[in-house]
Design a protein around this motif. Structure first.
Motif, PDB file in Angstrom:
ATOM      1  N   VAL B  33       0.843  -1.205   0.000  1.00 51.82           N
ATOM      2  CA  VAL B  33       0.000   0.000   0.000  1.00 51.82           C
ATOM      3  C   VAL B  33       0.876   1.253   0.000  1.00 51.82           C
ATOM      4  O   VAL B  33       0.691   2.167  -0.816  1.00 51.82           O
ATOM      5  CB  VAL B  33      -0.961  -0.004   1.215  1.00 51.82           C
ATOM      6  N   VAL B  34       1.876   1.281   0.902  1.00 51.18           N
ATOM      7  CA  VAL B  34       2.797   2.422   0.963  1.00 51.18           C
ATOM      8  C   VAL B  34       3.520   2.574  -0.374  1.00 51.18           C
ATOM      9  O   VAL B  34       3.698   3.676  -0.896  1.00 51.18           O
ATOM     10  CB  VAL B  34       3.812   2.233   2.114  1.00 51.18           C
ATOM     11  N   CYS B  35       3.910   1.443  -0.959  1.00 56.61           N
ATOM     12  CA  CYS B  35       4.635   1.437  -2.232  1.00 56.61           C
ATOM     13  C   CYS B  35       3.806   2.103  -3.332  1.00 56.61           C
ATOM     14  O   CYS B  35       4.296   2.983  -4.047  1.00 56.61           O
ATOM     15  CB  CYS B  35       4.976  -0.005  -2.606  1.00 56.61           C
ATOM     16  N   ILE B  36       2.542   1.716  -3.444  1.00 54.67           N
ATOM     17  CA  ILE B  36       1.689   2.267  -4.509  1.00 54.67           C
ATOM     18  C   ILE B  36       1.471   3.763  -4.303  1.00 54.67           C
ATOM     19  O   ILE B  36       1.594   4.555  -5.244  1.00 54.67           O
ATOM     20  CB  ILE B  36       0.347   1.496  -4.569  1.00 54.67           C
ATOM     21  N   ILE B  37       1.194   4.164  -3.054  1.00 52.02           N
ATOM     22  CA  ILE B  37       0.977   5.586  -2.772  1.00 52.02           C
ATOM     23  C   ILE B  37       2.236   6.390  -3.118  1.00 52.02           C
ATOM     24  O   ILE B  37       2.163   7.440  -3.769  1.00 52.02           O
ATOM     25  CB  ILE B  37       0.585   5.798  -1.286  1.00 52.02           C
ATOM     26  N   CYS B  38       3.400   5.885  -2.704  1.00 50.86           N
ATOM     27  CA  CYS B  38       4.651   6.605  -2.961  1.00 50.86           C
ATOM     28  C   CYS B  38       4.955   6.679  -4.455  1.00 50.86           C
ATOM     29  O   CYS B  38       5.467   7.689  -4.946  1.00 50.86           O
ATOM     30  CB  CYS B  38       5.814   5.951  -2.227  1.00 50.86           C
ATOM     31  N   PHE B  39       4.648   5.602  -5.185  1.00 47.10           N
ATOM     32  CA  PHE B  39       4.879   5.631  -6.632  1.00 47.10           C
ATOM     33  C   PHE B  39       4.007   6.692  -7.290  1.00 47.10           C
ATOM     34  O   PHE B  39       4.475   7.471  -8.125  1.00 47.10           O
ATOM     35  CB  PHE B  39       4.587   4.265  -7.268  1.00 47.10           C
ATOM     36  N   ILE B  40       2.727   6.730  -6.912  1.00 46.55           N
ATOM     37  CA  ILE B  40       1.820   7.715  -7.513  1.00 46.55           C
ATOM     38  C   ILE B  40       2.301   9.129  -7.185  1.00 46.55           C
ATOM     39  O   ILE B  40       2.440   9.979  -8.074  1.00 46.55           O
ATOM     40  CB  ILE B  40       0.366   7.483  -7.029  1.00 46.55           C
ATOM     41  N   ALA B  41       2.618   9.366  -5.912  1.00 45.32           N
ATOM     42  CA  ALA B  41       3.079  10.694  -5.500  1.00 45.32           C
ATOM     43  C   ALA B  41       4.390  11.052  -6.188  1.00 45.32           C
ATOM     44  O   ALA B  41       4.569  12.174  -6.686  1.00 45.32           O
ATOM     45  CB  ALA B  41       3.244  10.737  -3.983  1.00 45.32           C
ATOM     46  N   GLY B  42       5.311  10.101  -6.231  1.00 48.63           N
ATOM     47  CA  GLY B  42       6.626  10.358  -6.818  1.00 48.63           C
ATOM     48  C   GLY B  42       6.545  10.622  -8.309  1.00 48.63           C
ATOM     49  O   GLY B  42       7.188  11.541  -8.831  1.00 48.63           O
ATOM     50  N   LEU B  47       7.180  13.837 -12.705  1.00 48.44           N
ATOM     51  CA  LEU B  47       6.937  13.997 -14.144  1.00 48.44           C
ATOM     52  C   LEU B  47       6.094  15.221 -14.464  1.00 48.44           C
ATOM     53  O   LEU B  47       6.158  15.757 -15.572  1.00 48.44           O
ATOM     54  CB  LEU B  47       6.257  12.745 -14.710  1.00 48.44           C
ATOM     55  N   ILE B  48       5.273  15.668 -13.512  1.00 48.38           N
ATOM     56  CA  ILE B  48       4.336  16.750 -13.810  1.00 48.38           C
ATOM     57  C   ILE B  48       4.642  18.019 -13.010  1.00 48.38           C
ATOM     58  O   ILE B  48       4.794  19.092 -13.586  1.00 48.38           O
ATOM     59  CB  ILE B  48       2.880  16.278 -13.579  1.00 48.38           C
ATOM     60  N   LEU B  49       4.776  17.900 -11.688  1.00 50.36           N
ATOM     61  CA  LEU B  49       4.913  19.106 -10.866  1.00 50.36           C
ATOM     62  C   LEU B  49       6.295  19.732 -10.952  1.00 50.36           C
ATOM     63  O   LEU B  49       6.420  20.950 -11.042  1.00 50.36           O
ATOM     64  CB  LEU B  49       4.576  18.785  -9.404  1.00 50.36           C
ATOM     65  N   PHE B 213       9.943  10.386  -2.418  1.00 54.85           N
ATOM     66  CA  PHE B 213       8.822   9.457  -2.594  1.00 54.85           C
ATOM     67  C   PHE B 213       9.237   8.244  -3.435  1.00 54.85           C
ATOM     68  O   PHE B 213       8.871   7.108  -3.128  1.00 54.85           O
ATOM     69  CB  PHE B 213       7.631  10.161  -3.262  1.00 54.85           C
ATOM     70  N   MET B 214      10.008   8.484  -4.492  1.00 51.74           N
ATOM     71  CA  MET B 214      10.430   7.371  -5.349  1.00 51.74           C
ATOM     72  C   MET B 214      11.368   6.422  -4.594  1.00 51.74           C
ATOM     73  O   MET B 214      11.296   5.203  -4.767  1.00 51.74           O
ATOM     74  CB  MET B 214      11.117   7.895  -6.616  1.00 51.74           C
TER      75      MET B 214
END
Lengths: 56, 256
Positions: B33-42, B47-49, B213-214
Motif C-alpha cells: 500500500v505504501v509502495c503504490i501511494i509513494c509511486f503515484i506521488a513520486g 513527471l508533472i509538478l 517518494f520514489m
C-alpha cells in the motif's frame, strides 16, 4: 500544459519514456514472477501432501 | 527481564520460520500500500509538478528512476552481505534465505540503474557508456550479483551454496564504498551527490520531494518482493513440519 507537451518531454521523450518503460517491466517481473512461484509451490506441496495422506 | 534478554528472545522469535511466515503477510500488505501511494506521488511530482532543470531540461526526470534504483542496488547488496554473514556465523536459516532471495532483486535494480544511466548519458554526455570510475565500479556490482546468483545454482546443497555466496558477498562489499566515493576520488563524468548534506541539499525542494517518494517506493517494493520470495522458500524448506501441513490444508479449504 497540454498532453502533447507532456509526452514530448521538452524533446527528451525518446530518452525518458524508454527508461520509465524498462522500469515498469523490471518492477512488474519482480512482483509477478515471485507470486506465480509462490502459488505453484503451494499447489505442488498440497498435491504431495494429499498423496502422502491418501497412502496412510 | 533485562532489555538484552528481551531483544534476544524477540530476535529468535522473529527468526523462527512460522512466526516470520505469519508476520510477513502483514508486513507485505502494508508495504504494498505504501509502495503504490509513494509511486503515484513520486511519479506525479517528478513527471508533472517538478519544473524542467535549467541545465538538463526535462531529461533530468530520468533521475527519478536512476537514483532510487542505484541506491537500492547498493542497499540490497549490503542487506545480502550482512544477512549472509549472519547466516555464516550463527547458522540462522532465515538469514540465508533473505540473502539468497535478495540477490535477483538487487541485480534487477543494478540493471535498471545501469540502463537508465546509459540512456541518460546519451543526451547529456554524448555517449551511452564511458569507462570511468563510477560506471565501471557499478558494472562490477552487477557482475557480483550475477556471480552470486550463479553460485546459488551451482551447488546441490542450499546450505553450502548459502555459505559460498555469503563469502563472495562479504568480499565484494569492499566495492560499495568504492562506488560511493568514486565520484570524489577520481575525476569522472558522473555528477556528484545532490543531497549529501541533508540540511542544505543542492537541489530544489520541488525536485527533491518526488525523489524521496520514489526512494520510499523502491524500498517498500523491495520489501514486498523479498517477502513473497522468502515466504515461498520457507514453505519449501519447512514442508515436512506440521504447521506447514496444516497451512496447506487450510489453503485448500479456502480455495475449494
Amino acid at each position: 500544459m497540454s498532453l502533447t507537451d507532456f509526452l514530448s518531454m521538452g524533446g527528451y521523450a525518446k530518452y525518458i519514456w524508454p527508461v520509465y518503460g524498462i522500469c515498469a517491466v523490471v518492477l512488474f517481473l519482480n512482483i509477478a514472477l515471485p507470486i506465480f512461484r509462490e502459488r505453484k509451490v503451494i499447489r505442488e506441496l498440497q498435491k504431495r501432501l494429499q498423496s502422502e495422506e491418501s497412502k496412510t | 527481564m533485562s532489555l538484552y534478554k528481551k531483544c534476544h528472545r524477540w530476535f529468535h522469535q522473529f527468526a523462527s520460520p512460522k512466526y516470520f511466515y505469519d508476520i510477513s503477510h502483514i508486513i507485505s500488505k502494508y508495504a504494498i500500500v505504501v509502495c503504490i501511494i509513494c509511486f503515484i506521488a513520486g511519479l506525479y511530482g517528478g513527471l508533472i509538478l517538478a519544473p524542467a532543470d535549467y541545465q538538463q531540461g526535462d531529461s533530468f526526470r530520468i533521475m527519478y528512476v536512476h537514483v532510487p534504483a542505484a541506491w537500492m542496488a547498493l542497499f540490497v547488496y549490503v542487506v545480502m552481505a550482512v544477512a549472509g554473514g549472519i547466516g555464516l556465523i550463527w547458522h540462522i536459516k532465515l538469514a540465508e534465505i533473505v540473502a539468497r532471495n535478495s540477490a535477483p532483486i538487487g541485480a534487477s535494480f543494478t540493471f535498471l540503474a545501469l540502463v537508465s544511466g546509459a540512456i541518460w548519458g546519451k543526451p547529456m554526455w554524448g555517449a551511452y557508456w564511458v569507462w570511468d570510475a563510477r560506471l565501471t565500479s557499478f558494472l562490477i556490482l552487477f557482475f557480483l550479483y550475477l556471480g552470486y546468483i550463479a553460485l546459488q545454482s551451482a551447488f546441490e546443497d542450499r546450505r553450502v551454496a548459502a555459505r559460498a555466496g555469503a563469502i563472495l558477498a562479504l568480499v565484494g562489499i569492499v566495492n560499495i564504498p568504492i562506488i560511493h566515493y568514486s565520484v570524489e576520488w577520481w575525476s569522472t563524468l558522473h555528477q556528484g551527490s545532490i543531497i549529501s548534506q541533508i540540511d542544505k541539499p543542492t537541489v530544489h525542494m520541488s525536485m527533491l520531494i518526488p525523489l524521496i517518494f520514489m526512494v520510499l517506493a523502491f524500498k517498500t517494493f523491495y520489501v514486498t518482493s523479498l517477502l513473497i520470495r522468502v515466504r515461498t522458500e520457507i514453505l519449501e524448506y519447512e514442508s515436512n513440519t506440521s504447521w506447514v501441513k496444516q497451512l496447506l490444508r487450510d489453503y485448500k479449504n479456502v480455495t475449494n
